[in-house]
Scaffold this motif. Structure first.
Motif, short mmCIF file in Angstrom:
data_model
loop_
_atom_site.label_atom_id
_atom_site.label_comp_id
_atom_site.label_asym_id
_atom_site.label_seq_id
_atom_site.Cartn_x
_atom_site.Cartn_y
_atom_site.Cartn_z
N LEU A 40 0.98 -1.25 -0.01
CA LEU A 40 -0.08 0.03 -0.13
C LEU A 40 0.88 1.32 0.12
CD1 LEU A 40 -3.18 0.36 1.88
CD2 LEU A 40 -1.56 2.19 2.03
N ILE A 41 0.30 2.24 -0.60
CA ILE A 41 1.32 3.51 -1.02
C ILE A 41 0.24 4.53 -1.07
CG2 ILE A 41 1.43 3.51 -3.39
CD1 ILE A 41 4.39 4.25 -3.01
N TRP A 42 0.77 5.69 -0.12
CA TRP A 42 0.02 6.94 0.12
C TRP A 42 0.63 8.22 -0.02
CZ3 TRP A 42 -4.10 7.08 4.91
CH2 TRP A 42 -5.04 8.24 4.57
N GLY A 43 0.31 9.06 -0.50
CA GLY A 43 1.28 10.52 -0.65
C GLY A 43 0.45 11.32 -1.32
N GLY A 44 1.36 12.62 -1.33
CA GLY A 44 0.82 13.77 -1.89
C GLY A 44 -0.18 14.57 -1.16
N THR A 45 -0.92 15.40 -1.54
CA THR A 45 -1.87 16.36 -0.81
C THR A 45 -3.18 15.67 -0.39
OG1 THR A 45 -0.80 18.05 -1.84
CG2 THR A 45 -2.69 18.75 -0.65
N LEU A 46 -3.54 15.55 1.03
CA LEU A 46 -4.80 15.05 1.33
C LEU A 46 -5.63 16.04 1.54
CD1 LEU A 46 -5.81 12.36 2.54
CD2 LEU A 46 -4.79 13.20 5.01
N GLY A 47 -6.95 16.01 0.97
CA GLY A 47 -7.90 16.93 1.40
C GLY A 47 -7.89 18.12 0.46
#
Lengths: 640, 356
Positions: free
Chosen positions: A477-484
């Motif tokens: 699993l990978i998560w990144g960048g700008t949330l919201g």
């Protein structure tokens, strides 16, 4: 393979009456789909797809046999003027069982050329005429009757001819100009100076027919398919001849093709036959095949009269004897694919037409087996992650050595997972991690302007072991960048490592996996699917009583240290609250601002109480006061 | 009387109504109030100074005029204040109300991969017919990948130009189809076959062939194979099952067509076409105008495959089929380039793989 309609009609006159579309449908129904139709040299040519088991169909005569059997119409007779055999002029020795039969003839060539209609026929099939009658006649026969033949320049043959296994290290320059070193398994035609042809594959440069050739030695033999296929593969030489011999030529055609070739050279080139002779004989015919009536019924999908099977098989050239409940079938010499009863049952069905198979659901014996728990678990995890906003990816199972090394794990050397023949360096090792592929996909998405990346993959990873790579289904699993930042209630902020911790915890893991910072604001983790909690086996969960009395909610706005652990605080608060009555305790807002005391942040904690009675304000106030006291014991302060 | 008032006062009297009307909010009104009736320096204060300085005989009349002007200004200001306060109250009430036409907050949107969705769908379709799922490794032995499937020793698929082999383990390769799962499953269930009455399963998974990457080829792709073994199983059961499944997948009016073909592991073998689901078999780009689309290969299990697994072909028979998932997904979605399935662009995944 290209089939010329005019040449087909010469073999099966009834085909001329069919429209092209009808002919294409008929061929497709027999298992020979037509990939395209072209007009060349004033005739229509069909691009027919022929499966690997049907060497017999790789000619106009072969295709005509199929059409004739289906239409129940006669083939044109194949009756070459017979050639009277005489004494051998060149000694021919058969020294290998891979060539049991060698029909030949020696001719002196006269003046003459390949007829224009033959040249046009060859051009229509994209087989360029060579304007050498001996070569063009051989090609003409190959396409019309499917039996490969060869013409040697007889004056360039030294001494006796033998058909034998090559000696390892012998060399031969083949007609394509390539000098080949032969292997011991190669079957060759040789004279006393050495090999002059690769049997059934390609002739040699040293004895090829040229414009100055005056005498030719013809070859019309039968070679063992396995031997030809092995030689063609060893030398990467896939020729018209090797395709036909490799799939099994008709041994009975050897002498006939020789006679046809002699006749063409006599009529086209004014050739004079010096002698024709045959060495060896037909290979032994395989034993007849017994086909039980029950098998015919099962394959057809319904009971059919036995006579229908007899009739169909005879139309295909088989010899059929009827015994009670059984057909005893001798397939024709050209059908090497008919070896077992199922092959013959298929032929009966094929000739009748697959469209006549009835449609019946199979009977279900015994209860169906359940789906495996691991399979259901992967499905459940995938659906859950998709609902949480993650995109499922599918990436290649192999990666580059460098990418693998970036995620190297002790005890999983890349050597045990490396491919011997990869498509390229970037695909050379079976991956030990999913994170490398996920990071590439995430970076690609960032380059395309995505503001937030949420990707996961469920796929095997590989661990080197003595028996080969061990496979383990893994969740990455990978998560990144700008949330919201995409609606008025969700302020934008960068994705943090802590978000992944929360996600990992949300999956119900007993032990948190290592969260890895992967650059460009990307974080990821991976773990064996086996470490994920099992999907619930119960479809209907057990009933749990719930209160029908109203719940009460209270908010506590707390000033806490920036380093305060949420988990520590909530554990402390829960400890002093009535377990059966506290329904929920959560942080619903985090506020950090310079207006707050330095080193502090504000958490809005929401408490929800419910019981099997109406709650009284005082008792709720008491619980909230206890919760506050527990929080204050950890340094929290009620915000003014 | 008028001549006794200075011109600036007369002008202020004239300008007042317009200035009052121009006050858009309470702050502006407050400023206007100071200008006209404030304690110091206002127009009213100037009038009072005039009154004080006026000759005694004029004071009465002048006083009446001045009072009239002051009263007019004060009443006007008060009325406008009432108006503006009411407007402000109304505005505040509006600000407190939620606009129901605002869009809801956007939850993060995820998606299952379209290839996984299609494979899941196929499992759903076959499940009511009693099929379960069997899986096997992607790194396979030559025996499971070729020998157990009646693929001869000299078959071109075995060449290193077609199949990936492991460097450290020459007998191992990346499976070229999901058929080794059939071999493994048959070997496992053979001893209990009589007790169970047969077996039926799907084998979905990833497979590898040494194809260069281009719009229609990939060195890794997916297959779903199906197999059924029982007593007295014939072509009619294959046709019945495929007709049921393909109608569940493509629609109840879908027609299927079986054509003879050849695969070493089945006898008889066939290609299976469906009437084009995109144009209702009228002819389109996808079906190349024919009205039919080739969807899978199938056939009755070759007796050698059963024998390899220790199953007596005289007692047991069955059928198998296999389909390329990418090919079907491309056809159904009209995706023009196979590579899109492996690039994992979130925009593509969003359009292709929304949740049900």
């Amino acid at each position: 393979m290209w089939i010329d309609r005019k040449a087909l009609a010469a073999e099966i006159p009834a085909a001329a009456a069919l429209e092209t579309r009808q002919l294409c449908e008929l061929l497709a129904s027999l298992g020979f789909p037509v990939d395209g139709v072209a007009v060349r040299e004033g005739s229509e040519v069909l691009d027919v797809d022929i499966t690997a088991n049907r060497g017999d169909a790789m000619s106009h005569r072969g295709m005509a046999r199929e059409v004739a059997a289906k239409l129940q119409q006669p083939l044109a007779p194949l009756a070459p003027p017979s050639v009277t055999e005489g004494a051998p002029r060149i000694q021919v020795r058969l020294e290998s069982p891979a060539c049991p039969l060698y029909a030949t003839a020696l001719l002196s060539l006269g003046e003459g050329a390949t007829p224009p209609e033959t040249q046009a026929f060859l051009r229509a099939l994209e087989a360029l005429p060579k304007h050498l009658p001996a070569v063009d006649a051989s090609n003409d026969l190959l396409h019309r009757y499917g039996h490969p033949t060869h013409a040697f320049d007889a004056d360039r043959i030294r001494g006796a001819v033998s058909i034998r296994q090559a000696k390892a290290g012998e060399t031969l320059v083949t007609l394509d100009g390539v000098a080949r070193t032969l292997a011991a398994g190669d079957l060759v035609i040789a004279d006393e100076a050495g090999p002059i042809a690769l049997a059934g594959v390609m002739g040699g440069e040293g004895t090829k027919v040229t414009e100055s050739t005056r005498r030719v030695l013809l070859e019309s033999a039968w070679f063992d398919p396995k031997s030809v296929k092995a030689t063609a593969r060893r030398h990467s030489l896939h020729t018209d001849a090797s395709h036909r011999f490799g799939r099994g030529a008709d041994p009975a055609m050897a002498a006939v093709a020789r006679d046809l070739l002699v006749h063409r050279l006599q009529s086209w080139a004014g050739a004079t036959l010096e002698s024709a002779w045959t060495v060896g004989g037909l290979p032994p015919a395989p034993a007849p095949v017994s086909v039980p009536e029950a098998l015919l019924t099962r394959v057809a999908g319904e009971a059919r009269p036995l006579a229908e099977g007899v009739e169909a098989l005879r139309r295909l050239g088989c010899t059929v004897e009827t015994q009670p409940g059984t057909l005893v079938v001798q397939p024709p010499s050209w059908r090497h694919d008919l070896a077992i009863p199922e092959d013959l049952a298929e032929e009966v069905l094929r000739l009748r037409g697959y469209e006549h198979i009835p449609s019946v659901l199979p009977p279900l014996e015994g209860p169906p087996l359940p789906l495996a728990a691991e399979y259901l678990q992967r499905q459940a995890v995938a659906r859950r992650l998709a609902h949480l906003g993650f995109h499922q990816t599918v990436t290649y199972g192999f990666i580059s050595l460098d990418a693998d090394a970036a995620f190297a794990v002790a005890g999983n050397p890349a050597e045990g997972r490396t491919l011997v023949n990869p498509l390229g360096q970037e695909y050379s090792v079976m991956r030990g991690t999913l994170l490398s592929s996920l990071r590439s996909a995430a970076e690609q998405n960032l380059r395309q302007g995505a503001r937030e990346i949420r990707l996961f993959e469920l796929a095997p990873t590989y661990t080197s072991g003595p028996q080969g790579p061990a496979e383990q289904f893994t969740l990455g699993l990978i998560w990144g960048g700008t949330l919201g930042g995409e609606d008025y209630l969700s302020p934008a902020r960068p994705v943090r490592e802590a978000d992944l911790s929360g996600m990992a915890r949300d999956l119900g893991l007993a032990r948190l996996p290592e969260i890895r910072a992967l650059g460009e604001g990307l974080f990821g983790f991976e773990l064996p699917v086996a470490d994920l909690p099992q999907a619930g086996a119960r479809i209907i969960p057990t009933f749990r009583a719930f209160s029908r009395f109203p719940s009460v909610e209270r908010d506590l706005s707390l000033l806490v240290d920036l380093g305060q652990s949420h988990e520590t605080l909530t554990v402390a608060m829960r400890a002093v609250l009535p377990a059966g009555i506290l329904q929920d305790l959560r942080c619903v807002d985090v506020f950090r601002h310079k207006s707050l005391p330095e080193g502090r942040q504000a958490w809005l904690m929401r408490l929800r109480f419910q019981a099997d009675r109406t709650l009284v304000g005082d008792e709720v106030d008491g619980w909230v006061a206890s919760a506050l006291a527990a929080a204050e014991a950890l340094g929290a302060k009620l915000r003014a | 009387m008028e001549h006794l008032l200075p011109a600036e006062i007369i002008e202020a009297g004239r300008a007042f109504p317009e200035a009052l009307a121009a006050c858009g909010d309470l702050d502006a009104l407050l400023r206007l109030k100071g200008e006209y009736v404030g304690r110091d320096g206002s127009h009213a204060a100037r009038l009072m100074e005039l009154l004080k300085a006026a000759p005694k005989e004029q004071k009465r009349d002048l006083g009446a005029v001045i009072n009239g002007l002051k009263q007019q200004w004060e009443e006007g200001l008060k009325a406008r204040q009432t108006e503006l306060e009411a407007a402000k109250k109304q505005l505040n009430a509006l600000a407190d109300r939620w606009d129901p036409s605002l869009p809801p907050p956007v939850p993060a949107r995820g998606a299952l991969h379209p290839l996984n969705r299609l494979m899941d769908r196929l499992v759903e379709v076959f499940r009511p017919l009693g099929f379960h799922v069997e899986e096997g490794p992607e790194v396979e032995t030559e025996a499971h990948n070729f020998d157990g499937l009646n693929i001869p020793e000299d078959h071109p698929a075995k060449a290193s130009s077609d199949t990936f082999y492991l460097a450290a383990h020459p007998e191992l390769l990346l499976r070229t189809h999901t058929s080794p799962v059939q071999v493994r499953t048959l070997l496992r269930v053979a001893p209990q076959l009589a007790a169970s009455g047969g077996i039926r399963f799907l084998a979905p998974g990833r497979v590898y062939r040494k194809d260069e990457i281009d719009p229609t080829h990939s060195p890794m792709f997916h297959q779903v194979e199906g197999m059924l073994v029982g007593r007295g199983i014939g072509m009619q059961h294959l046709k019945g099952t495929l007709e049921y499944a393909l109608r569940a997948l493509f629609g109840p009016h879908t027609e299927i067509r079986l054509r003879p073909s050849y695969f070493p592991f089945v006898e008889p073998g066939c290609e299976v076409d469906v009437s084009c689901p995109l144009c209702d078999a009228k002819g389109c780009r996808v079906c190349k105008g024919s009205g039919w689309v080739e969807i899978l290969g199938a056939g009755l299990i070759h007796p050698n495959v059963l024998r390899y697994a220790g199953i007596d072909p005289a007692e047991w028979s069955g059928w198998a089929f296999g389909m390329g998932v990418e090919r079907m997904a491309m056809m159904l979605s009209q995706t023009p380039d196979l590579r899109l399935f492996f690039e994992n662009d979130q925009r593509f995944l969003n359009t292709m793989g929304g949740l049900d």
